[in-house]
Design an enzyme around this catalytic site. Structure first.
Site, short mmCIF file in Angstrom:
data_model
loop_
_atom_site.label_atom_id
_atom_site.label_comp_id
_atom_site.label_asym_id
_atom_site.label_seq_id
_atom_site.Cartn_x
_atom_site.Cartn_y
_atom_site.Cartn_z
N SER A 125 0.83 -1.20 0.00
CA SER A 125 0.00 0.00 0.00
C SER A 125 0.86 1.25 0.00
CB SER A 125 -0.88 -0.01 1.26
OG SER A 125 -1.43 1.26 1.53
N TYR A 150 -2.62 0.05 10.28
CA TYR A 150 -2.73 -0.59 8.97
C TYR A 150 -1.46 -0.34 8.15
CZ TYR A 150 -3.82 -1.15 4.05
OH TYR A 150 -3.75 -1.50 2.74
N LYS A 154 1.72 -3.01 6.71
CA LYS A 154 2.25 -3.12 5.35
C LYS A 154 3.77 -2.86 5.34
CE LYS A 154 -1.57 -4.27 3.37
NZ LYS A 154 -1.75 -5.65 2.91
#
Length: 340
Positions: A125, A150, A154
């Site tokens: 991402s 989040y 990643k």
């Protein structure tokens, strides 16, 4: 050739399964159905004429993962989507994100190492860049502290893959994509979050059909032309094509490095208000919205430099913003009609 797609009934996963099947690959899907419906299998079949093999497995359960791989030692490669994926939700539920995103990745990589499967495509991402200093963002942008759990999953996920590649001949591509939206032109698959959506587009379309009273726009005091966050939106069908090209790049052993990162985006930034006005233009509707407080974890602006993926993989986006929103609106209307 047989490809495993984890999280293959989700939004991006299902479109990638379609693209793989249309290229002649045999696809096996693993999904735990925590944010997807088994009905998506039939949507994939309606488009391609082929029903993919589906296993409902929680990838946090290591024994279940190894039991699956024991039956599928002939996999040519693995595309790993399975993860919790909303910035806002990760701020509220950090431990859920760390458990789900790390355990599932580690268990899949452990199985790859054990069974000698070397081709791996990681759904990464643009959040790994934090707030980029220079726009557009290139793959050489320094990796800063993540602004959300989040984004951190990643970042660390990429580091885990790099570390494994030092001791195992893994061949991996990290696709750092920006903001996937839209739906398949057939209307058979699209973005169908369970419960209240965390992503912008399904919230807009659900507001348009009257499920949500109004759209909340988080903040209008960002350092952007109209004060709302600016993002790079990519059509999910274009994104699926990038995954197929990246997997073929690995299978054909064209990669120069064991682990290689590519940005996937349109290369242009649009504000939340610009996106909303585009939706109103293609739908002919006015959307009720309110400006509310900023949401923790959001960066001001982010859009991609896609020179590398265009040069190396021969990929480029084909859809305009209006195309993306028209397909999302078509999907919302069709899915509501089917449910009524």
């Amino acid at each position: 050739m047989k490809i495993l797609v984890t999280g293959g009934l989700g939004f991006i996963g299902s479109h990638t399964v379609v693209a793989l099947q249309q290229k002649g690959y045999e696809v096996v899907i693993i999904d735990d159905l925590s944010n997807a419906s088994v009905d998506v299998v039939q949507g994939i079949k309606a488009i391609t004429g082929v029903q993919p093999t589906f296993y409902q497995i929680d990838l946090r359960e290591k024994q279940a993962v190894f039991d699956f791989f024991e039956q599928h030692t002939d996999l040519a490669g693995v595309i790993h989507f399975a993860a919790s994926k909303a910035v806002g939700e990760s701020m509220a539920k950090p431990l859920l994100y760390y458990e789900n995103n790390f355990f599932s990745l580690i268990n899949v990589l452990s199985a790859l190492q054990h069974y000698g499967i070397k081709k791996f495509l990681f759904s990464s991402s643009c959040t790994v860049y934090g707030q980029g200093e220079v726009m557009p963002i290139t793959e050489e942008e320094s990796i800063k502290s993540a602004l959300s759990p989040y984004g951190n999953t990643k970042q660390v996920g990429e580091e885990i893959i790099v570390d494994l590649a030092k001791v195992f001949p893994l061949q991996a591509v990290l696709l750092r994509y920006f903001n996937p939206i839209g739906a398949h032109e057939s209307g058979h698959i699209g973005e169908s979050p369970l419960g209240v959506p965390y992503n912008l587009i399904p919230y807009i379309t659900q507001t348009a059909v009257g499920i949500r009273e109004y759209l909340s726009i988080y903040g209008q005091d960002y350092d952007t032309p109209d004060g709302t966050c600016v993002r790079d939106y990519i059509h999910v069908v274009d994104l699926a094509d990038a995954h197929v090209r990246a997997m073929e790049y690995l299978i054909q052993e064209k990669n120069q490095q064991q682990v290689e990162a590519f940005n996937v985006g349109n290369g242009q930034g649009y504000s939340v208000l610009e996106l909303l006005h585009s939706f109103e233009r293609v739908s002919g509707l006015k959307i009720n919205y309110k400006i509310v407080e900023r949401r923790p974890g959001d960066v001001d602006k982010a859009w991609a430099n896609t020179d590398k993926i265009q040069r190396v993989l021969g990929w480029k986006p084909t859809k305009t913003l209006d195309d993306m929103l028209a397909s999302a609106w078509k999907w919302e209307q069709k899915s509501r009609n089917n449910n009524n």
